[in-house]
Design an enzyme around this catalytic site. Structure first.
Site, PDB file in Angstrom:
ATOM      1  N   SER A 175       0.852  -1.190   0.000  1.00  0.00           N
ATOM      2  CA  SER A 175       0.000   0.000   0.000  1.00  0.00           C
ATOM      3  C   SER A 175       0.891   1.244   0.000  1.00  0.00           C
ATOM      4  O   SER A 175       1.690   1.426  -0.908  1.00  0.00           O
ATOM      5  CB  SER A 175      -0.963  -0.040   1.185  1.00  0.00           C
ATOM      6  OG  SER A 175      -1.971   0.932   1.055  1.00  0.00           O
ATOM      7  N   GLU A 186      -8.914  -4.154  -4.399  1.00  0.00           N
ATOM      8  CA  GLU A 186      -8.279  -3.381  -3.340  1.00  0.00           C
ATOM      9  C   GLU A 186      -9.266  -2.498  -2.572  1.00  0.00           C
ATOM     10  O   GLU A 186      -9.234  -2.403  -1.351  1.00  0.00           O
ATOM     11  CB  GLU A 186      -7.192  -2.483  -3.939  1.00  0.00           C
ATOM     12  CG  GLU A 186      -6.116  -3.207  -4.721  1.00  0.00           C
ATOM     13  CD  GLU A 186      -4.983  -3.695  -3.857  1.00  0.00           C
ATOM     14  OE1 GLU A 186      -5.091  -3.583  -2.630  1.00  0.00           O
ATOM     15  OE2 GLU A 186      -4.001  -4.203  -4.426  1.00  0.00           O
ATOM     16  N   HIS A 236      -7.935  -5.351  -0.195  1.00  0.00           N
ATOM     17  CA  HIS A 236      -6.693  -4.688   0.188  1.00  0.00           C
ATOM     18  C   HIS A 236      -6.088  -5.387   1.404  1.00  0.00           C
ATOM     19  O   HIS A 236      -6.799  -5.742   2.348  1.00  0.00           O
ATOM     20  CB  HIS A 236      -7.000  -3.220   0.514  1.00  0.00           C
ATOM     21  CG  HIS A 236      -5.808  -2.337   0.549  1.00  0.00           C
ATOM     22  ND1 HIS A 236      -4.878  -2.256  -0.452  1.00  0.00           N
ATOM     23  CD2 HIS A 236      -5.381  -1.444   1.494  1.00  0.00           C
ATOM     24  CE1 HIS A 236      -3.951  -1.375  -0.161  1.00  0.00           C
ATOM     25  NE2 HIS A 236      -4.230  -0.876   1.032  1.00  0.00           N
TER      26      HIS A 236
END
Length: 483
Positions: free
Chosen positions: A189, A314, A406
């Site tokens: 991320s 995500e 995610h």
């Protein structure tokens, strides 16, 4: 009884702890070693300052303070906040500090550039040390403290913290058995965006040799957008938008104002897609002179092997609560509200028929995921040209959510499916065989080899991490209508 492991680094001597795994294998952990002075008082908005040497033996048996403050609440990855002023630390996990020449993995945590912690039990490196790799996790200043565009303060303080930590690794990792000429940087991320940012920085090239980016979220914040955020916070605090003004804001108060100024709800997603992030590495014209994609296209970092990839969905969780509201709303209308041009909407829906079948909220979540992560990663891979680049998709649907959300790939990368906090993200029975496969690919890459599949080329082949694992041509064809 075996005595605690000790080693000498540039700032003094440190004492860690031996650990024994379930299979009887031993490794050593050295936690909370400062690489810079505490960023408080006059150093709060300064570039990191090299830590002063100490006398005697410094105990490194517990994590140091974290830049993340307070209770972060329920997050996808357990990342605890730890009090303390000395927040610029490294944690080193090594098979044996008495050996030498081992490959090194440096992990940069995610959290949107405003949260996250290197003290997660998922990041403790036990599976990598089992496989002969020294693992380092680093901390860095977050939010406005690390990335706010503040007049009179050096820009990109969080980026400077990454650089200082990597300089520390180059100088000291041999003391833990690692080879400073075999350093792979990796992150997820914002951490994935961090390693891509570093890959595009000419001044950082001597600090690492390979890169693995999981779901990289690039900052590349435009100066005017960065300045607008700090102006907003300064007005709310009633101070001047400069270093002196921000030094007068209590850290807890600044955190509250930051959260208010950066809050994102489903209605604001379209605006974020159009304008990008407002907090993160800024194109400041000095440390970062150009966007990452432009840097990579110009050949910066072309000698560094790169693996990058994304989870399939995500951002879908953000819109999952809107399933009932969006159920009867035309999909083309929702895509338009999110910023997709009319001429591309039908082609995008046709390229994602498998997701369309799950309803409007799911295709909206996939579109946001594509715009923020998947499309950008393909673009970066293409901009690298002939440089050694491999792409993957993490497609296994979580047993908890039914899609690859995610952060889902992180415990598979670290091979830590037995760690705390896995079930809320992955369900009760995540496939160990998939963790074995992804972790083995990571070990092969960090150790100096190829990850195990075809380099990115014109046919768009990528590894798809699902059950079973497969290599697929045109793996990212579903984002083609956006490009």
């Amino acid at each position: 009884m075996q005595s605690d492991p000790e080693t000498t680094i540039s700032s003094g001597r440190v004492r860690g702890r031996w650990r024994t795994a379930a299979d009887g294998a031993t490794s050593a952990a050295f936690l909370g070693i400062p690489f810079a002075e505490p960023p408080v008082a006059d150093l709060r908005f300064a570039a990191p300052v090299r830590v002063a040497a100490w006398d005697g033996v410094r105990d490194a048996g517990a994590f140091g303070g974290t830049a993340q403050r307070g209770d972060p609440g329920i997050t996808l990855i357990p990342e605890p906040s730890i009090p303390g002023e000395s927040t610029l630390n490294v944690n080193v996990f090594t098979p044996d500090p008495g050996t030498g020449g081992l490959p090194v993995l440096v992990w940069i945590h995610g959290g949107g550039y405003f949260s996250g912690s290197p003290a997660s039990p998922w990041y403790d490196g036990r599976s990598f040390t089992r496989d002969g790799i020294v693992t380092v996790t680093i901390s860095y200043r977050l939010g406005v403290e690390g990335f706010g565009a503040i007049a009179g303060a050096p820009a990109n303080r969080g980026v400077r913290d990454w650089l200082a930590a990597l300089e520390w690794v180059q100088e000291n990792i041999a003391a833990f058995g690692g080879d400073p000429a075999r350093v792979t940087i990796a992150g997820q991320s914002a951490g994935g965006g961090a390693v891509l940012t570093l890959l595009g920085m000419p001044s950082a090239q001597h600090l690492f040799h390979r890169v693995w980016s999981l779901s990289g979220a690039l900052g590349d914040v435009a100066p005017e957008r960065a300045r607008a955020l700090t102006d907003t916070i300064a007005r709310a605090a009633g101070v001047a938008a400069d270093r002196q003004g921000f030094e007068g804001i209590d850290p807890d108060r600044l955190l509250a104002l930051q959260k208010q100024a950066t809050a994102i709800d489903p209605k604001a997603v379209g605006a974020m897609l159009a304008a990008g992030l407002s907090l993160g590495p800024e194109i400041d014209g000095d440390l970062l002179s150009q966007p990452t994609g432009a840097a990579l296209a110009s050949g910066v970092g072309a000698d560094k092997p790169l693996v990058l990839g994304t989870a399939d969905d995500e951002f879908t969780m953000v819109l999952a609560g809107a399933e009932r509201t969006l159920r009867w709303v035309p999909k083309t209308l929702v895509l338009g509200r999110l910023g997709l041009e009319r001429s591309r909407r039908r082609a995008y829906l046709n390229a994602n028929r498998d997701v369309v079948a799950h309803g409007t909220a799911r295709i909206a979540g996939r579109y946001v995921s594509d715009r923020l992560f998947r499309e950008k990663n393909v673009e970066l891979a293409d901009q690298r040209g002939a440089a050694p680049t491999w792409m993957y998709r993490f497609s296994w649907p979580s047993g908890r959510f039914g899609f690859a959300e995610h952060c889902l790939d992180v415990p598979f990368f670290f091979d830590c499916l037995d760690a705390e906090g896995i079930a809320p993200l992955a369900g009760d029975h995540p496939p160990q065989a998939l963790a074995d496969a992804m972790h083995a690919d990571a070990v092969a890459f960090v150790s100096g080899g190829e990850p195990g599949w075809t380099q990115w080329n014109a046919d768009g082949t990528a590894r798809v991490y699902d059950v079973p694992v497969a290599d697929r041509a045109g793996a990212y064809a579903s984002v083609a209508p956006l490009r």
